[in-house]
Design a protein around this motif. Structure first.
Motif, short mmCIF file in Angstrom:
data_model
loop_
_atom_site.label_atom_id
_atom_site.label_comp_id
_atom_site.label_asym_id
_atom_site.label_seq_id
_atom_site.Cartn_x
_atom_site.Cartn_y
_atom_site.Cartn_z
N VAL A 159 9.64 11.87 -79.34
CA VAL A 159 8.37 11.82 -80.05
C VAL A 159 8.31 10.54 -80.88
O VAL A 159 9.20 10.27 -81.70
N ALA A 160 7.27 9.74 -80.67
CA ALA A 160 7.12 8.50 -81.43
C ALA A 160 7.01 8.81 -82.91
O ALA A 160 6.28 9.72 -83.32
N SER A 161 7.73 8.07 -83.73
CA SER A 161 7.70 8.31 -85.17
C SER A 161 6.31 8.02 -85.72
O SER A 161 5.58 7.17 -85.20
N GLY A 162 5.93 8.74 -86.75
CA GLY A 162 4.63 8.53 -87.36
C GLY A 162 4.16 9.73 -88.13
O GLY A 162 4.88 10.73 -88.28
N LYS A 163 2.94 9.65 -88.60
CA LYS A 163 2.33 10.69 -89.42
C LYS A 163 1.48 11.61 -88.55
O LYS A 163 0.72 11.15 -87.70
N PHE A 164 1.59 12.91 -88.80
CA PHE A 164 0.81 13.91 -88.06
C PHE A 164 0.08 14.80 -89.05
O PHE A 164 0.53 15.02 -90.18
N GLU A 165 -1.07 15.31 -88.59
CA GLU A 165 -1.95 16.08 -89.48
C GLU A 165 -2.02 17.56 -89.13
O GLU A 165 -2.23 18.39 -90.01
N LYS A 166 -1.89 17.90 -87.85
CA LYS A 166 -2.10 19.27 -87.42
C LYS A 166 -1.10 19.64 -86.32
O LYS A 166 -0.52 18.79 -85.66
N ILE A 167 -0.98 20.95 -86.12
CA ILE A 167 -0.29 21.51 -84.97
C ILE A 167 -1.32 22.33 -84.21
O ILE A 167 -2.01 23.17 -84.80
N ARG A 168 -1.44 22.08 -82.92
CA ARG A 168 -2.44 22.78 -82.11
C ARG A 168 -1.76 23.69 -81.10
O ARG A 168 -0.85 23.28 -80.37
N LEU A 169 -2.21 24.95 -81.06
CA LEU A 169 -1.81 25.89 -80.02
C LEU A 169 -3.00 26.11 -79.09
O LEU A 169 -4.12 26.33 -79.56
N LEU A 170 -2.77 26.03 -77.80
CA LEU A 170 -3.77 26.37 -76.80
C LEU A 170 -3.31 27.65 -76.11
O LEU A 170 -2.28 27.67 -75.43
#
Length: 489
Positions: free
Chosen positions: A96-107
């Motif tokens: 996983v590319a390093s960085g900032k994330f805002e949400k986790i999505r489940l489909l």
């Protein structure tokens, strides 16, 4: 639940999400470039309404301003209720590319609710209505970060008991409003739930108290190894208790314990022992891909069960007597749908090394096994024609988190209580700083969920309160949920 660890936001078909700005720091402190690892664990809480809750997951993604990163791609169907006593490492992605994330999505493609007959066959089955085409976004109140050469653990805890609601029109249709808490952990141990992993032993070092658990078969064909610290564990074979020196490389086993990123600054798992950069990597001497080693995760074992699948069984049920120091065993009534006749009882025998935990990962002593306690027992089934059948227990997990639901219209707020108008009249509801309050907005294209303050509740809103009734006082609220439906359905 440890609120400092969870900081939960909830989502209801909704969803509920815990806000954990794990792995944090601000934008200025994030190292540019590189990749980290992300592990996804799934767990659930028990419910008395159904015997099986099958959920079919199509994708799990991390969302950022740069777009989604897919951690799991299915579909895959799991029975949530099999996760009532532990977490399962559902996915591990090492690039996983390093960085900032805002949400986790489940489909989510489908949720099926099943009630079983006494013989284990299906009595009735219900398909659940999914809002927003099954798209569930878990929205932390702050960002979280994937950092190069570190491992982030995300535990998704779905509370089935709070997640299911019959449609008010009386048409018999169930709606799913997933009450989902999320832990985001980097560096520290995930200590609010036991984790269960199965595989094969390798590199057993009795003097060091360690070995590697390989062949865990996590998604994307990951067949790597996880380091296990067995120094504080109880080890069982089918014939009784063992020592670490009794385990040989290649032995099939199940490890139950606490999972953590390896060390305070875990190393990335991906490396290539054949000293080339192609994908034709050599396997190690145990037949496992050297590109995926154990350095991402460390399992601090509490129980190790040695034997191929089926050597140990896991049974859910209710304690009908309490063990004592003089007689360390208890009568156990087995729940339906596990291959036993209705009302089947068995003697659970506690060995010297048997471990007892709460569902929230707290180790308990013998006195915690009380009459009518709900429990999950791992052990070896001993069938006999001459003495009562018995289950020699390796692990007992107790569930003391049963709650009651109260539904009504919000009327009046005071300093630490609110008034709820219910079918039975006005009820006093007590809350404190640990009470989770959530507002969920249902839309045609998804669900918006936010943790709110109790002062944000509006007069005459219908709310669901989960907690414990106090016969001599107010209803003690653990969580409060308000759903605002702006969907067209």
């Amino acid at each position: 639940m440890n609120k400092r660890l969870f900081s939960a936001l909830l989502c209801t078909a909704t969803l509920l999400l815990a806000s954990c700005g794990g792995g944090g720091g601000d934008d200025d402190t994030q190292a540019a470039g590189g990749t980290g690892s992300v592990g996804i664990l799934l767990t659930d809480g028990p419910t008395a309404e159904f015997d099986v809750i099958n959920i079919t997951l199509r994708k799990i993604q991390l969302l950022s301003d740069d777009g989604p990163v897919t951690l799991f791609s299915g579909p895959k169907t799991i029975d949530l209720l099999k996760l009532r006593s532990h977490s399962e490492l559902f996915a591990l992605t090492t690039d996983v590319a390093s960085g900032k994330f805002e949400k986790i999505r489940l489909l989510v493609d489908r949720i099926e609710l099943i009630k079983l007959k006494a013989d284990g066959n299906i009595l009735e089955s219900h398909d659940v209505k999914l809002s927003g085409n099954g798209k569930i976004d878990l929205n932390p109140r702050g960002p979280f970060y994937v950092t190069a050469d570190e491992t982030l653990l995300v535990q998704i805890d779905i509370d089935a008991e709070k997640s299911l609601k019959i449609h008010e029109s009386g048409n018999g249709k169930w709606h799913f409003r997933p009450v989902i808490f999320v832990d985001i952990i980097i560096g520290d141990r995930l200590d609010n739930r036991l984790v269960r992993l199965s595989g094969e032993a390798a590199e057993v070092e009795p003097d060091e108290g360690t070995f590697e658990l390989c062949g865990t078969r996590v998604n994307r064909g990951w067949d790597g190894c996880i380091e296990v610290d067995a120094e504080q564990s109880s080890i069982f074979g089918t014939d009784g208790e063992l020592m670490l020196g009794n385990i040989s490389d290649g032995d099939a086993l199940t490890v139950i314990g606490f999972l953590r990123p390896h060390g305070g600054s875990p190393r990335i798992a991906r490396h290539d022992d054949d000293d080339d950069d192609d994908d034709d990597d050599d396997d190690d001497r145990h037949g496992h891909d050297d590109d995926y080693e154990h350095h991402d995760l460390l399992m601090e074992a509490v129980v190790i069960e040695v034997g191929p699948p089926g050597s140990f069984i896991t049974l859910n049920g209710i304690a009908r007597s309490a063990p004592t120091d003089a007689l360390p065993e208890f009568d156990f009534e087995i729940d339906l749908g596990q291959g036993f006749v209705e009302g089947q009882h068995i003697d659970v025998k506690l060995m010297e090394g048997t471990r007892i935990f709460s569902r929230k990962g707290e180790e308990l002593d013998l006195s915690a096994v009380a009459v009518d306690a709900e429990a999950t027992v791992d052990g070896v089934l001993m069938l006999s024609n001459t003495v009562p059948d018995a289950l020699n227990a390796a692990l007992v997990v107790l569930d003391a988190s049963a709650t009651t639901q109260l539904t009504g219209e919000f009327k009046m707020l005071q300093a630490t209580t609110l008034t709820l108008f219910t079918d039975g009249g006005d009820r006093c509801v007590a809350f404190d700083e640990d009470t989770d309050v959530f507002r969920v907005t249902l839309l045609d294209d998804g669900t918006l969920a936010a943790r709110i303050d109790v002062t944000d509740l509006e007069s005459d809103q219908e709310i669901d309160v989960f907690g414990v009734a106090d016969p001599g006082g107010c209803f003690d609220a653990h969580s409060i949920i308000v759903v605002v439906d702006h969907s067209s359905s």
